[in-house]
Design a protein around this motif. Structure first.
Motif, PDB file in Angstrom:
ATOM      1  N   UNK A 144       0.830  -1.202   0.000  1.00 53.14           N
ATOM      2  CA  UNK A 144       0.000   0.000   0.000  1.00 53.14           C
ATOM      3  C   UNK A 144       0.863   1.249   0.000  1.00 53.14           C
ATOM      4  N   UNK A 145       0.266   2.323  -0.492  1.00 50.03           N
ATOM      5  CA  UNK A 145       0.877   3.652  -0.516  1.00 50.03           C
ATOM      6  C   UNK A 145      -0.203   4.630  -0.060  1.00 50.03           C
ATOM      7  N   UNK A 146      -0.010   5.236   1.106  1.00 48.32           N
ATOM      8  CA  UNK A 146      -1.033   6.068   1.737  1.00 48.32           C
ATOM      9  C   UNK A 146      -0.603   7.528   1.708  1.00 48.32           C
ATOM     10  N   UNK A 203      -4.248  13.732   1.311  1.00 49.54           N
ATOM     11  CA  UNK A 203      -5.468  13.519   0.528  1.00 49.54           C
ATOM     12  C   UNK A 203      -6.301  12.367   1.056  1.00 49.54           C
ATOM     13  N   UNK A 204      -5.749  11.620   2.035  1.00 47.68           N
ATOM     14  CA  UNK A 204      -6.428  10.452   2.594  1.00 47.68           C
ATOM     15  C   UNK A 204      -6.815   9.464   1.493  1.00 47.68           C
ATOM     16  N   UNK A 205      -5.841   9.143   0.648  1.00 51.72           N
ATOM     17  CA  UNK A 205      -6.038   8.183  -0.439  1.00 51.72           C
ATOM     18  C   UNK A 205      -5.011   7.069  -0.276  1.00 51.72           C
ATOM     19  N   UNK A 206      -5.489   5.835  -0.300  1.00 50.73           N
ATOM     20  CA  UNK A 206      -4.622   4.666  -0.181  1.00 50.73           C
ATOM     21  C   UNK A 206      -4.689   3.878  -1.486  1.00 50.73           C
ATOM     22  N   UNK A 207      -3.540   3.620  -2.073  1.00 53.44           N
ATOM     23  CA  UNK A 207      -3.456   2.762  -3.256  1.00 53.44           C
ATOM     24  C   UNK A 207      -2.892   1.417  -2.817  1.00 53.44           C
ATOM     25  N   UNK A 208      -3.596   0.351  -3.164  1.00 53.20           N
ATOM     26  CA  UNK A 208      -3.202  -0.988  -2.737  1.00 53.20           C
ATOM     27  C   UNK A 208      -3.034  -1.896  -3.946  1.00 53.20           C
ATOM     28  N   UNK A 209      -2.190  -2.902  -3.802  1.00 51.41           N
ATOM     29  CA  UNK A 209      -2.028  -3.926  -4.828  1.00 51.41           C
ATOM     30  C   UNK A 209      -1.588  -5.214  -4.158  1.00 51.41           C
ATOM     31  N   UNK A 210      -2.192  -6.327  -4.574  1.00 53.12           N
ATOM     32  CA  UNK A 210      -1.844  -7.616  -3.969  1.00 53.12           C
ATOM     33  C   UNK A 210      -3.035  -8.531  -3.854  1.00 53.12           C
ATOM     34  N   UNK A 211      -2.761  -9.814  -3.636  1.00 49.13           N
ATOM     35  CA  UNK A 211      -3.812 -10.817  -3.618  1.00 49.13           C
ATOM     36  C   UNK A 211      -4.601 -10.892  -2.334  1.00 49.13           C
ATOM     37  N   UNK A 212      -4.145 -10.238  -1.266  1.00 50.55           N
ATOM     38  CA  UNK A 212      -4.839 -10.329   0.015  1.00 50.55           C
ATOM     39  C   UNK A 212      -6.022  -9.365   0.110  1.00 50.55           C
ATOM     40  N   UNK A 213      -6.076  -8.359  -0.765  1.00 48.23           N
ATOM     41  CA  UNK A 213      -7.120  -7.329  -0.656  1.00 48.23           C
ATOM     42  C   UNK A 213      -8.539  -7.890  -0.731  1.00 48.23           C
ATOM     43  N   UNK A 214      -8.870  -8.777  -1.704  1.00 54.58           N
ATOM     44  CA  UNK A 214     -10.249  -9.289  -1.753  1.00 54.58           C
ATOM     45  C   UNK A 214     -10.648 -10.014  -0.479  1.00 54.58           C
ATOM     46  N   UNK A 215      -9.716 -10.734   0.123  1.00 49.11           N
ATOM     47  CA  UNK A 215     -10.034 -11.463   1.349  1.00 49.11           C
ATOM     48  C   UNK A 215     -10.400 -10.502   2.479  1.00 49.11           C
TER      49      UNK A 215
END
Length: 374
Positions: free
Chosen positions: A167-169, A173-185
């Motif tokens: 993640x990159x927070x 701006x209170x915006x978090x960019x996420x990438x990875x397979x754990x997010x849907x869980x």
């Protein structure tokens, strides 16, 4: 004139042969080939219109650069470098034929043939260099973009395989960019707010995480903790949170970057091991037994925690050099105990030895040692 023409011919034609092998290796799809063919035809038609038509009387007079530049951008951005090189050669041929025929921009009767050729050569080299330069720039951008996509795909595979997400927070701006397979869980979106993750945490872990992040500083920007997350199926996952803060010149936290890793299996294994160790310790204590392991190479010995209670000595005495334990053995049995520990006959099986253990101001006690050697 022939020498200059040959030199310009080499400059214009050489990129066609240089880019041909990579074009053949890439094997473009039919749809891309169709677009490339249309772009080349449009470029030739535009070049013929720009150089083969007289614009006398028009104000302002359109220059070839004005007419050809959009087509050059199309060729450079949407087609392989070989197609741009091919278009440059064909446009050069159109310019040369018009100059030799004295048509369009080369129809001025006041211009001699050498002058027309010089004008054509200038237009030819300028147009070809512009098109090839644009093509090289877009090719570099495309290569960088392809490398970034490949890197992103590898990162996605790694994050998915490891059950984690990065993640990159952006705090302002209170915006978090996420990438990875754990997010849907965890029910998290690729782009969201910081409150999404906080809301998913176990209620008892929310405030401690906030407090820990608030305590980070430029001197110690890294934060690591274990939190619990409630998931949709009712289970609770153990998530290891790791982040590193970015601070401005005033020491204010402006950005957080890090990863969240699912360590549920690891934590369950650790809890199971602790439980088994506790059960073993209880069993040893109840039986009046302690376990030990002696390393002959390093001359170090490790005993279970209840050895202090069984032997009735302090922990400092137990951690003292090996000979202190031997010195507390009945003097008449020390040599036999030392010989037992050496296993000089190479016996690797179980052997027993009973000896008397003498402590200051305490009645002697009998100990039985059972061990196997490696």
């Amino acid at each position: 004139n022939w020498f200059k023409a040959d030199g310009l011919g080499i400059v214009v034609v050489a990129p066609l042969f240089i880019t041909l092998p990579s074009f053949l290796r890439a094997a473009p799809r039919p749809l891309n080939l169709l677009e490339a063919a249309v772009a080349v035809v449009v470029a030739i038609a535009t070049a013929y219109y720009a150089f083969g038509r007289s614009f006398a009387g028009l104000t302002p007079v359109p220059t070839p650069a004005m007419l050809l530049f959009p087509t050059f951008v199309w060729l450079a951005a949407r087609t392989p470098s070989f197609v741009s090189a091919l278009a440059a050669v064909l446009i050069a041929i159109v310019i040369v034929l018009l100059a030799l025929a004295g048509e369009g921009r080369f129809a001025d009767v006041a211009m001699s043939l050498p002058e027309r050729l010089a004008t054509a050569q200038s237009s030819l080299i300028t147009g070809c260099c512009a098109l090839l330069t644009l093509s090289a720039m877009f090719a570099r951008v495309n290569n960088v973009a392809t490398a970034l996509r490949s890197s992103e795909q590898r990162l996605q595979l790694a994050l998915s395989a490891a059950s984690m997400y990065a993640f990159d927070f952006d705090i302002e701006r209170d915006i978090v960019q996420r990438t990875g397979g754990l997010m849907p869980r965890l029910g998290l979106r690729e782009i969201g707010k910081s409150g999404d993750f906080i809301q998913a945490l176990h209620p008892d872990d929310r405030e401690p995480l906030r407090t820990m992040l608030a305590s980070s500083s430029a001197a110690e920007p890294q934060v690591k903790c274990l939190v619990r997350v409630n998931v949709a199926d009712g289970k609770v996952l153990a998530i290891e949170y790791r982040s590193e803060g970015e601070f401005d010149s005033d020491g204010n936290l402006v950005r957080l970057r890090g990863i969240c890793v699912d360590v549920t299996d690891r934590e369950r294994s650790r809890e199971l091991l602790e439980k088994q160790a506790e059960q073993l310790s209880g069993a040893l204590q109840a039986g009046g037994v302690f376990a030990y392991d002696y390393d002959g190479a390093t001359k170090t010995i490790t005993r279970s925690a209840n050895a202090v209670d069984i032997l009735g000595i302090s922990k400092e005495q137990l951690l003292a050099p090996q000979n202190l334990f031997v010195e507390m053995v009945d003097p008449e049995e020390r040599e036999a105990l030392i010989a037992y520990g050496r296993r000089e006959n190479g016996d690797e099986g179980f052997r027993q030895k009973t000896f008397q253990f003498i402590r200051p101001y305490v009645l002697p006690s009998w100990l039985e040692v059972t061990s196997t050697a490696a």
